[in-house]
Design a protein around this motif. Structure first.
Motif, PDB file in Angstrom:
ATOM      1  N   VAL A 590       0.814  -1.432  -0.044  1.00  0.00           N
ATOM      2  CA  VAL A 590       0.057  -0.003   0.012  1.00  0.00           C
ATOM      3  C   VAL A 590       0.845   1.188   0.143  1.00  0.00           C
ATOM      4  CG1 VAL A 590      -1.831   1.191   1.363  1.00  0.00           C
ATOM      5  CG2 VAL A 590      -1.806  -1.288   1.296  1.00  0.00           C
ATOM      6  N   MET A 591       1.882   1.415   0.919  1.00  0.00           N
ATOM      7  CA  MET A 591       2.736   2.455   1.141  1.00  0.00           C
ATOM      8  C   MET A 591       3.401   2.909  -0.261  1.00  0.00           C
ATOM      9  SD  MET A 591       2.196   3.886   4.083  1.00  0.00           S
ATOM     10  CE  MET A 591       0.596   3.619   3.468  1.00  0.00           C
ATOM     11  N   SER A 592       4.144   1.749  -1.149  1.00  0.00           N
ATOM     12  CA  SER A 592       4.944   2.106  -1.965  1.00  0.00           C
ATOM     13  C   SER A 592       4.065   2.373  -3.433  1.00  0.00           C
ATOM     14  CB  SER A 592       5.772   0.694  -2.349  1.00  0.00           C
ATOM     15  OG  SER A 592       4.768  -0.541  -2.681  1.00  0.00           O
ATOM     16  N   SER A 593       2.841   1.932  -3.093  1.00  0.00           N
ATOM     17  CA  SER A 593       2.086   2.328  -4.286  1.00  0.00           C
ATOM     18  C   SER A 593       1.246   3.765  -4.322  1.00  0.00           C
ATOM     19  CB  SER A 593       0.585   1.175  -4.414  1.00  0.00           C
ATOM     20  OG  SER A 593      -0.354   1.416  -3.291  1.00  0.00           O
ATOM     21  N   LEU A 594       1.433   4.355  -2.850  1.00  0.00           N
ATOM     22  CA  LEU A 594       0.972   5.769  -2.626  1.00  0.00           C
ATOM     23  C   LEU A 594       2.243   6.367  -2.458  1.00  0.00           C
ATOM     24  CD1 LEU A 594      -1.990   4.791  -0.406  1.00  0.00           C
ATOM     25  CD2 LEU A 594      -2.153   5.328  -2.733  1.00  0.00           C
ATOM     26  N   SER A 595       3.093   6.053  -3.215  1.00  0.00           N
ATOM     27  CA  SER A 595       4.263   7.136  -3.196  1.00  0.00           C
ATOM     28  C   SER A 595       4.764   7.619  -4.615  1.00  0.00           C
ATOM     29  CB  SER A 595       5.520   6.397  -2.376  1.00  0.00           C
ATOM     30  OG  SER A 595       5.105   6.298  -0.999  1.00  0.00           O
ATOM     31  N   TYR A 596       5.794   8.377  -4.750  1.00  0.00           N
ATOM     32  CA  TYR A 596       6.410   8.618  -6.028  1.00  0.00           C
ATOM     33  C   TYR A 596       7.548   7.895  -6.267  1.00  0.00           C
ATOM     34  CZ  TYR A 596       3.621  12.917  -6.331  1.00  0.00           C
ATOM     35  OH  TYR A 596       2.507  13.898  -6.437  1.00  0.00           O
ATOM     36  N   TYR A 597       8.196   7.912  -7.368  1.00  0.00           N
ATOM     37  CA  TYR A 597       9.519   7.379  -7.562  1.00  0.00           C
ATOM     38  C   TYR A 597      10.571   7.397  -6.637  1.00  0.00           C
ATOM     39  CZ  TYR A 597      13.430   5.722 -10.894  1.00  0.00           C
ATOM     40  OH  TYR A 597      14.397   5.110 -11.498  1.00  0.00           O
ATOM     41  N   LYS A 598      10.781   8.558  -5.882  1.00  0.00           N
ATOM     42  CA  LYS A 598      11.699   8.631  -5.183  1.00  0.00           C
ATOM     43  C   LYS A 598      11.283   9.067  -3.577  1.00  0.00           C
ATOM     44  CE  LYS A 598      15.741  10.365  -7.751  1.00  0.00           C
ATOM     45  NZ  LYS A 598      16.640  11.567  -7.814  1.00  0.00           N
ATOM     46  N   THR A 600       8.124   9.733  -0.719  1.00  0.00           N
ATOM     47  CA  THR A 600       6.527   9.471  -0.365  1.00  0.00           C
ATOM     48  C   THR A 600       5.720  10.640  -0.999  1.00  0.00           C
ATOM     49  OG1 THR A 600       6.785  10.820   1.724  1.00  0.00           O
ATOM     50  CG2 THR A 600       7.413   8.737   1.873  1.00  0.00           C
ATOM     51  N   SER A 601       4.421  10.436  -0.906  1.00  0.00           N
ATOM     52  CA  SER A 601       3.302  11.403  -1.272  1.00  0.00           C
ATOM     53  C   SER A 601       2.214  11.397  -0.393  1.00  0.00           C
ATOM     54  CB  SER A 601       2.750  10.844  -2.605  1.00  0.00           C
ATOM     55  OG  SER A 601       1.773  11.745  -3.146  1.00  0.00           O
ATOM     56  N   PRO A 602       2.634  12.319   0.575  1.00  0.00           N
ATOM     57  CA  PRO A 602       1.281  12.354   1.692  1.00  0.00           C
ATOM     58  C   PRO A 602       0.002  12.817   0.910  1.00  0.00           C
ATOM     59  CG  PRO A 602       3.240  13.563   2.283  1.00  0.00           C
ATOM     60  CD  PRO A 602       3.493  13.078   1.086  1.00  0.00           C
ATOM     61  N   ILE A 603       0.114  13.482  -0.061  1.00  0.00           N
ATOM     62  CA  ILE A 603      -1.186  13.923  -0.721  1.00  0.00           C
ATOM     63  C   ILE A 603      -1.937  12.688  -1.364  1.00  0.00           C
ATOM     64  CG2 ILE A 603      -2.189  14.946  -2.612  1.00  0.00           C
ATOM     65  CD1 ILE A 603       0.174  17.442  -2.464  1.00  0.00           C
ATOM     66  N   HIS A 604      -1.273  11.570  -1.997  1.00  0.00           N
ATOM     67  CA  HIS A 604      -1.834  10.528  -2.417  1.00  0.00           C
ATOM     68  C   HIS A 604      -2.481   9.764  -1.102  1.00  0.00           C
ATOM     69  CE1 HIS A 604       0.338  11.058  -6.113  1.00  0.00           C
ATOM     70  NE2 HIS A 604      -0.559  10.389  -6.833  1.00  0.00           N
ATOM     71  N   ARG A 605      -1.799   9.588  -0.321  1.00  0.00           N
ATOM     72  CA  ARG A 605      -1.954   8.994   0.920  1.00  0.00           C
ATOM     73  C   ARG A 605      -3.126   9.471   1.709  1.00  0.00           C
ATOM     74  NH1 ARG A 605       3.995   7.245   3.432  1.00  0.00           N
ATOM     75  NH2 ARG A 605       4.653   5.785   1.739  1.00  0.00           N
ATOM     76  N   GLY A 606      -3.216  10.820   1.587  1.00  0.00           N
ATOM     77  CA  GLY A 606      -4.293  11.448   2.412  1.00  0.00           C
ATOM     78  C   GLY A 606      -5.578  11.166   1.651  1.00  0.00           C
TER      79      GLY A 606
END
Length: 776
Positions: A590-598, A600-606
């Motif tokens: 879940v965490m890796s799919s909701l992150s960018y290439y380099k 994290t992405s708090p926006i995607h996760r939020g």
């Protein structure tokens, strides 16, 4: 993924500014009886752009004004941002008045239900429903499957290079097929120069998709797959130097495919090859591996059909797949599917039927007419009247003397008929038949073919909600239901599109497709354990402190991912670690799919937490959203960089919600590993959430969030609603305005048992439409 809007929840046009200037004064006490003031401001200043009922009338403001924000939140948005040209013109009591009117008239859920009550929509079969229905239509003649607990493959070892009962030496269940005998004997009493091994079993597919089956053998070998007459790989006459055989095939979730594998070491005078054999696969999005024991059943299921025709994607704009779009591509694909099925019906089902009924009379081709009648009635989910029988069966049989041609004609007519493609066109059937049709559609994505279920229809034992509920309990643990439940959880946890998760190899060395494949296996095993265990407790999705792991995952993710037992199957239970594990909420898949290439992405996760886990409404962005490049601000943490980019007041309308939840998962990096620092600074994972009833809950990190979600009414209701709509493929409110609350209460009172919820959903979907028809 759509990112949240960088604009307000709704935008008022410049017309409002002009109206506010032209209206010299207005106040709550002037004419506001109930919504008078708000109505006046909206109609004179907003309706021109947003529509009389907030439906949107101009391209810039085309989106409807709907959502789940409270009146207080709406008033704050209006006060801070409206009108865009001068937000100070509509503040205080005026902003509250407009917010109250908008919320009551069309914005809130109650208003939407009042203005446009949801109705059950006529829908065709989705792609998955078509695949499953054709698989069961085939199975209605080939034989029903059953639940089987023993995993592995049945094996018979012979001394000598052929089947000879007198030389049968070993009978056992092998966990997998992966052997390197070299020049040694495969077992006691067997000569190493000449032996024969015959494996039989069933391969169970967990997910619909394209699989590559890989057979490696240094000796003579054959593989029958799906049916004893389907020779998928034939190396009986051994090809010189060829030891690897690959076949690509589409399999359907929750289905078992019987196979027979023969492996023959023939004695040679010179150059006797070492005996090696392995049966592997590359599952959808995975890497090549020996087919795991968990996907092998030590029994032979009846022959199985899996549609190979490629089907177009279905509409998912409502958050679940719906069969609403009719296109030339869809029409062509269903025609091709009917043609494909007709080939199997003629080549495999018709000979099987003739063998079973060889003593029956065949006057005027009676056997063929009966066979085709049963096929059409199964496809149509009900009996044929005389007119239909004449059209679909008799006229087609009379038109040709070739039995296979008659079968092709009937299959094409029946499988292209609305009576097959539109599963709820069964109002002329009995109540028990309609209930059975809907139970099979909801739980199996299919049609009813099981003998015991058909017997209930014949005895009219499905006419009441209690009978439907009892029957659903008999269906809920079926492999088909298990496959559909796993697909739903992939959807709800937003990992359905994670076949590949590319990451920066310099920043995250070792995170490759093999790790992703193991993460998917870990996720699958964990959610299966939660749902189908005795407790079946939904809350474990958030508060369990263990998971399933592999040695490869333990190497990459560290001590928290070590298995409890040092030795055992490749996938086994991990140690407990409450610090870094919260069920699957923070699972690395879940965490890796909701992150960018380099990063994290708090926006995607939020967005994920708001929209999926808590069921809140978020508007899509009006324009493309590009994150700030971290290389431009190397001194900032991800939290600081996101806060900088979204600090504008218009952005904060949405991002105040999004960021506050997304930040709580910042202890998990872009591949889901626990971290306490970023850029040599402590990670700040604090956050908050504003509930539907305007209560603010604060969190110090992911653990606080996980504990809250496990007991959150918003989360419980979101899960029930998402499950209902995924399984039923209709809006839950179409079954009654109180249905969601009623099902959520049942779910809560059951101790959050997921299986109980599935039964309640299926029984409701099967019987509620009948009540409506009776009342009408």
């Amino acid at each position: 993924m759509l990112l949240p809007s960088a604009r307000p929840l709704f935008s008022l046009s410049s017309t409002l500014l002009l109206a506010l200037i032209l209206i010299p004064s207005y106040s709550v006490c002037a004419e506001d009886t109930e919504f008078g003031l708000g109505t006046k401001i909206y109609s004179q200043g907003c309706a021109e752009c947003h529509g009389e009922q907030g439906e949107g009338v101009q391209s810039e403001y085309a989106a409807a004004l709907i959502g789940d924000a409270s009146i207080g939140e709406l008033a704050e948005v209006i006060s801070d941002t409206m009108p865009e040209q001068d937000p100070d013109l509509c503040v205080g009591e005026d902003a509250v008045a407009v917010a109250r009117y908008i919320h009551h008239a069309f914005y809130g859920e109650a208003a939407r239900l009042r203005n446009r009550p949801p109705k059950l929509a006529l829908a065709r079969l989705t792609g998955e429903q078509l695949r499953q229905s054709l698989a069961d239509l085939y199975g209605s003649f080939a034989g029903n499957t059953w639940a089987h607990e023993d995993h592995g493959v049945n094996a018979i070892y012979f001394d000598g290079d052929r089947w000879n009962d007198k030389k049968r030496k070993i009978e056992r269940v092998d966990s997998v097929i992966d052997f390197d005998f070299g020049h040694d004997s495969p077992g006691e009493g067997i000569e190493p120069e000449s032996f024969y091994i015959h494996w039989t079993g069933t391969l169970k597919a967990d997910r619909t998709g394209d699989y590559e089956l890989v057979l490696r053998s240094t000796c003579s070998c054959t593989l029958d797959f799906g049916h004893t007459q389907r020779k998928l790989i034939d190396n009986h006459v051994q090809s010189e130097g060829r030891t690897e055989f690959r076949k690509r095939i589409r399999l359907t979730a929750g289905r078992g495919y019987p196979f027979e594998l023969s492996f023959i070491q023939r004695e040679r005078k010179t150059d006797q090859p070492p005996a090696l054999v392995s049966f592997c696969w590359v599952p959808p999005g995975g890497v090549e591996e020996v087919i795991p024991q968990r996907n092998l059943l030590a029994t032979s299921f009846p022959p199985a059909f899996s549609l190979q025709t490629k089907l177009p994607p279905d509409d998912s704009s409502y958050g679940y797949e719906r069969g609403t779009q009719i296109s030339r591509i869809w029409d062509d694909s269903t025609t091709q599917a009917a043609v494909e099925f007709s080939q199997f019906a003629g080549d495999e089902l018709w000979p099987l039927y003739q063998q079973k009924h060889k003593k029956d009379s065949n006057e005027n081709r009676a056997k063929l007419r009966t066979f085709l009648g049963e096929l059409a009635e199964t496809a149509f989910r009900g009996s044929l009247d005389e007119i239909a029988r004449k059209l679909y069966i008799d006229e087609q049989v009379d038109a040709t003397e070739d039995d296979r041609e008659a079968i092709r004609r009937v299959c094409l007519l029946a499988l292209k008929s609305p009576r097959f493609l539109y599963p709820t066109l069964d109002s002329n059937q009995t109540a028990s038949r309609r209930v059975a049709n809907r139970l099979a559609l909801v739980l199996y994505d299919s049609l009813p073919v099981d003998d015991w279920l058909l017997a209930k229809i014949q005895k009219d034992e499905l006419a009441t909600e209690a009978q439907a509920n009892q029957t659903a309990w008999s269906m809920v643990s079926d492999y088909r239901t298990q496959g559909k439940m796993r697909s739903f959880l992939y959807h709800w946890f937003h990992v359905g599109g994670t076949d590949e998760i590319p990451k920066d190899s310099e920043a995250y060395p070792g995170f490759d497709q093999a790790v992703v494949s193991d993460l998917r296996a870990s996720f699958n095993a964990f959610v299966d354990e939660v749902v189908w265990s005795e407790t079946s407790d939904f809350r474990q999705f958030f508060i369990a402190d263990w998971t399933f792991t592999t040695d490869r995952l333990a190497t990459f993710y560290g001590d928290a991912w070590k298995p409890v037992e040092a030795e055992g199957p490749p996938l086994r239970r991990s140690v407990s670690d409450a610090k870094v594990r919260m069920g699957v909420l923070n699972h690395p898949l879940v965490m890796s799919s909701l992150s960018y290439y380099k990063t994290t992405s708090p926006i995607h996760r939020g967005v994920f937490l708001n929209r999926y886990i808590l069921g809140r409404t978020l508007r899509p962005p009006n324009a493309a959203f590009a994150p700030l490049n971290p290389d431009l601000h190397p001194q900032l943490t991800t939290r600081e960089r996101v806060s900088l980019q979204t600090e504008d007041v218009n952005c904060q309308v949405c991002h105040e919600r999004i960021n506050a939840l997304g930040f709580t998962l910042e202890n998990f990096d872009a591949v889901g590993r626990w971290r306490e620092t970023e850029n040599d600074r402590p990670v700040n994972a604090s956050g908050n959430y504003l509930t539907r009833d305007s209560k603010t809950v604060t969190f110090e990190g992911a653990s606080d969030l996980a504990n809250y979600l496990a007991k959150s009414d918003d989360c419980h209701k979101a899960f029930v609603e998402a499950a209902f709509e995924y399984f039923v493929k209709q809006p839950v409110t179409a079954y009654g305005s109180d249905t969601l609350d009623r099902l959520t209460d049942k779910f809560r009172n059951s101790g959050f048992k997921v299986r109980d919820l599935l039964v309640a959903i299926a029984a409701t979907a099967a019987t509620e439409p009948l009540k409506t028809q009776e009342e009408a």
